[in-house]
Design a protein around this motif. Structure first.
Motif, PDB file in Angstrom:
ATOM      1  N   GLY A 178       0.807  -1.222   0.000  1.00 47.99           N
ATOM      2  CA  GLY A 178       0.000   0.000   0.000  1.00 47.99           C
ATOM      3  C   GLY A 178       0.835   1.265   0.000  1.00 47.99           C
ATOM      4  N   ARG A 179       2.043   1.212   0.558  1.00 48.39           N
ATOM      5  CA  ARG A 179       2.920   2.378   0.581  1.00 48.39           C
ATOM      6  C   ARG A 179       3.570   2.653  -0.775  1.00 48.39           C
ATOM      7  NH1 ARG A 179       6.479   1.283   6.055  1.00 48.39           N
ATOM      8  NH2 ARG A 179       4.804   1.524   7.590  1.00 48.39           N
ATOM      9  N   LYS A 180       3.684   1.611  -1.602  1.00 43.37           N
ATOM     10  CA  LYS A 180       4.458   1.715  -2.832  1.00 43.37           C
ATOM     11  C   LYS A 180       3.661   2.249  -4.012  1.00 43.37           C
ATOM     12  CE  LYS A 180       8.049   0.191  -3.770  1.00 43.37           C
ATOM     13  NZ  LYS A 180       9.383   0.825  -3.920  1.00 43.37           N
ATOM     14  N   PHE A 181       2.336   2.233  -3.927  1.00 44.90           N
ATOM     15  CA  PHE A 181       1.525   2.567  -5.092  1.00 44.90           C
ATOM     16  C   PHE A 181       0.649   3.788  -4.822  1.00 44.90           C
ATOM     17  CE2 PHE A 181       2.751  -1.769  -5.777  1.00 44.90           C
ATOM     18  CZ  PHE A 181       2.909  -1.870  -7.152  1.00 44.90           C
ATOM     19  N   PRO A 182       0.423   4.620  -5.830  1.00 45.92           N
ATOM     20  CA  PRO A 182      -0.442   5.796  -5.679  1.00 45.92           C
ATOM     21  C   PRO A 182      -1.894   5.370  -5.517  1.00 45.92           C
ATOM     22  CG  PRO A 182       0.185   5.502  -7.983  1.00 45.92           C
ATOM     23  CD  PRO A 182       0.996   4.517  -7.193  1.00 45.92           C
ATOM     24  N   PRO A 183      -2.736   6.240  -4.972  1.00 45.28           N
ATOM     25  CA  PRO A 183      -4.129   5.876  -4.687  1.00 45.28           C
ATOM     26  C   PRO A 183      -4.888   5.318  -5.881  1.00 45.28           C
ATOM     27  CG  PRO A 183      -3.587   7.955  -3.645  1.00 45.28           C
ATOM     28  CD  PRO A 183      -2.411   7.599  -4.500  1.00 45.28           C
ATOM     29  N   GLU A 184      -4.633   5.847  -7.083  1.00 45.49           N
ATOM     30  CA  GLU A 184      -5.405   5.408  -8.247  1.00 45.49           C
ATOM     31  C   GLU A 184      -5.064   3.989  -8.693  1.00 45.49           C
ATOM     32  OE1 GLU A 184      -1.867   7.856  -9.744  1.00 45.49           O
ATOM     33  OE2 GLU A 184      -3.382   7.979  -8.140  1.00 45.49           O
ATOM     34  N   ARG A 185      -3.944   3.440  -8.237  1.00 45.95           N
ATOM     35  CA  ARG A 185      -3.564   2.070  -8.610  1.00 45.95           C
ATOM     36  C   ARG A 185      -3.408   1.162  -7.395  1.00 45.95           C
ATOM     37  NH1 ARG A 185       1.287   1.066 -11.174  1.00 45.95           N
ATOM     38  NH2 ARG A 185       2.285   2.961 -10.432  1.00 45.95           N
ATOM     39  N   ARG A 186      -3.686   1.671  -6.213  1.00 46.81           N
ATOM     40  CA  ARG A 186      -3.375   0.942  -4.988  1.00 46.81           C
ATOM     41  C   ARG A 186      -4.232  -0.314  -4.815  1.00 46.81           C
ATOM     42  NH1 ARG A 186      -3.644   4.916  -0.802  1.00 46.81           N
ATOM     43  NH2 ARG A 186      -1.448   5.352  -1.266  1.00 46.81           N
ATOM     44  N   THR A 187      -5.529  -0.226  -5.052  1.00 44.54           N
ATOM     45  CA  THR A 187      -6.397  -1.379  -4.825  1.00 44.54           C
ATOM     46  C   THR A 187      -6.079  -2.511  -5.790  1.00 44.54           C
ATOM     47  OG1 THR A 187      -8.137   0.159  -4.107  1.00 44.54           O
ATOM     48  CG2 THR A 187      -8.787  -2.114  -4.494  1.00 44.54           C
ATOM     49  N   SER A 188      -5.727  -2.172  -7.035  1.00 47.69           N
ATOM     50  CA  SER A 188      -5.308  -3.202  -7.989  1.00 47.69           C
ATOM     51  C   SER A 188      -4.056  -3.907  -7.499  1.00 47.69           C
ATOM     52  CB  SER A 188      -5.044  -2.578  -9.365  1.00 47.69           C
ATOM     53  OG  SER A 188      -6.209  -2.038  -9.914  1.00 47.69           O
ATOM     54  N   ALA A 189      -3.095  -3.123  -7.002  1.00 48.69           N
ATOM     55  CA  ALA A 189      -1.855  -3.714  -6.479  1.00 48.69           C
ATOM     56  C   ALA A 189      -2.141  -4.602  -5.277  1.00 48.69           C
ATOM     57  CB  ALA A 189      -0.874  -2.600  -6.096  1.00 48.69           C
ATOM     58  N   LEU A 190      -3.037  -4.146  -4.407  1.00 48.32           N
ATOM     59  CA  LEU A 190      -3.402  -4.956  -3.247  1.00 48.32           C
ATOM     60  C   LEU A 190      -4.094  -6.249  -3.677  1.00 48.32           C
ATOM     61  CD1 LEU A 190      -4.758  -2.100  -0.932  1.00 48.32           C
ATOM     62  CD2 LEU A 190      -2.606  -3.350  -0.652  1.00 48.32           C
ATOM     63  N   GLY A 191      -4.891  -6.158  -4.740  1.00 46.78           N
ATOM     64  CA  GLY A 191      -5.557  -7.353  -5.252  1.00 46.78           C
ATOM     65  C   GLY A 191      -4.572  -8.355  -5.812  1.00 46.78           C
ATOM     66  N   ILE A 192      -3.546  -7.868  -6.527  1.00 49.49           N
ATOM     67  CA  ILE A 192      -2.535  -8.766  -7.088  1.00 49.49           C
ATOM     68  C   ILE A 192      -1.727  -9.409  -5.969  1.00 49.49           C
ATOM     69  CG2 ILE A 192      -0.433  -8.850  -8.483  1.00 49.49           C
ATOM     70  CD1 ILE A 192      -1.682  -6.622 -10.214  1.00 49.49           C
ATOM     71  N   ALA A 193      -1.385  -8.619  -4.944  1.00 49.80           N
ATOM     72  CA  ALA A 193      -0.636  -9.178  -3.809  1.00 49.80           C
ATOM     73  C   ALA A 193      -1.475 -10.232  -3.081  1.00 49.80           C
ATOM     74  CB  ALA A 193      -0.243  -8.056  -2.841  1.00 49.80           C
ATOM     75  N   SER A 194      -2.750  -9.963  -2.894  1.00 46.47           N
ATOM     76  CA  SER A 194      -3.635 -10.938  -2.248  1.00 46.47           C
ATOM     77  C   SER A 194      -3.781 -12.185  -3.110  1.00 46.47           C
ATOM     78  CB  SER A 194      -5.014 -10.318  -1.997  1.00 46.47           C
ATOM     79  OG  SER A 194      -4.918  -9.155  -1.206  1.00 46.47           O
TER      80      SER A 194
END
Length: 324
Positions: free
Chosen positions: A45-61
């Protein structure tokens, strides 16, 4: 990482019941807590900007779900090819890769807007209605998933269905969960995350109610598994995304840790109460309808959540004061 590596070595050398409990119980618990979603998603969550954060969290999950799905056949293959002791050593060595990948998640923390201490952040979150509702919703999530994951095979046997079906249903849940988690993460970057969560919990409630009311069969069970799989851990990137969106990423790992703590309490109750109810009544009917009602309750809990970032509301308030 060290804990994960030690648990693999300890499990490989264990020669008593006490050693097994300490190795796979205590050390596994410590190792998992050091690499669980709260830690990983906090870093992501710290590494990605708000507009791409949830997608990154989804990929990590998704990565966690894929790892769980693949670990069972891989581990069984290792045990068949060598022996269980070397299989545990191999799993311990696999954990070494965490050391190699972890530095990639380091970096500057996105500015929060204020020099807030951890204590101040915790008090702010615990006084925030939306955070409390998220915590309660995730408690329900743990309750539902632990009950289904633990007792579904026994329920199917109790309904005179084949023993193979329980394993097939859980495998189907694991496979479709990968796609569901990814889709929820991507969609959460574009529309309201709380609305998706409302839909997920309602979908679970409908799926469970339909499954219980229909005559038991292989087809209905596998269809139920598909629906449950798509909603299984899609809640993780969405819930984490709301916490990051409202409070910022600075103390995300700590706040998500609190949310997941309640998830685990719900998981304990779902697994334990399922067994207790069956022992007392001879069936799982009461628990299935508790799962349905819990899903409906969780859906309504998410409706009043305010997804507006606190920093934005603070800025608006300051602007209004300045204009006055």
């Amino acid at each position: 990482m060290n804990n994960l590596f030690r648990q693999g070595l300890c499990a490989s050398a264990v020669s008593s019941a006490l050693g097994l409990v300490l190795g796979l119980g205590v050390l596994v618990g410590i190792g998992l807590s050091a690499t669980t979603y709260a830690v990983v998603l906090g870093a992501v969550g710290r590494k990605f900007p708000p507009e791409r954060r949830t997608s990154a969290l989804g990929i990590a999950s998704l990565g966690g779900s894929l790892g769980i799905f693949l670990s069972v056949p891989v581990t069984l293959s290792l045990i068949d090819s060598v022996n269980w002791s070397l299989a545990f050593v191999s799993l311990g060595l696999v954990a070494v890769t965490i050391c190699l990948l972890a530095p990639m998640l380091s970096g500057r923390i996105e500015a929060q807007g204020t020099d807030q201490s951890l204590t101040e952040a915790l008090f702010e979150a615990l006084r925030h209605k939306g955070f409390v509702l998220l915590v309660l919703g995730f408690f329900v999530c743990g309750f539902q998933l632990a009950f289904i994951g633990t007792h579904l095979p026994a329920y199917l046997l109790d309904r005179n269905l084949g023993a193979w079906l329980g394993g097939a249903a859980l495998a189907t849940i694991g496979a479709t969960n990968i796609a569901g988690t990814f889709i929820c993460g991507v969609v959460g970057d574009h529309i309201s995350k709380k609305k998706i969560l409302v839909g997920l919990y309602l979908a679970r409630a409908v799926a469970v109610a339909t499954f219980v009311l229909l005559p038991p069969s292989d087809v209905s069970t596998l269809l139920f598994a598909v629906v449950m799989g798509f909603t299984w851990l899609g809640t993780v990137p969405l819930t984490t995304g709301i916490v990051a969106q409202v409070f910022g990423p600075r103390y995300l790992a700590t706040l998500i840790g609190i949310v997941f703590f309640m998830h685990q309490i719900g998981s304990f109750l779902g697994a334990w109460l399922g067994g207790l109810v069956f022992e007392q009544t001879g069936n799982y009917d009461i628990m299935w309808w508790c799962v349905v009602l819990a899903g409906i309750m969780a859906a309504f809990l998410h409706l009043p959540i305010d997804e507006q970032p606190l920093t934005s509301k603070f800025s608006r308030l300051q602007g209004a004061v300045s204009s006055a």
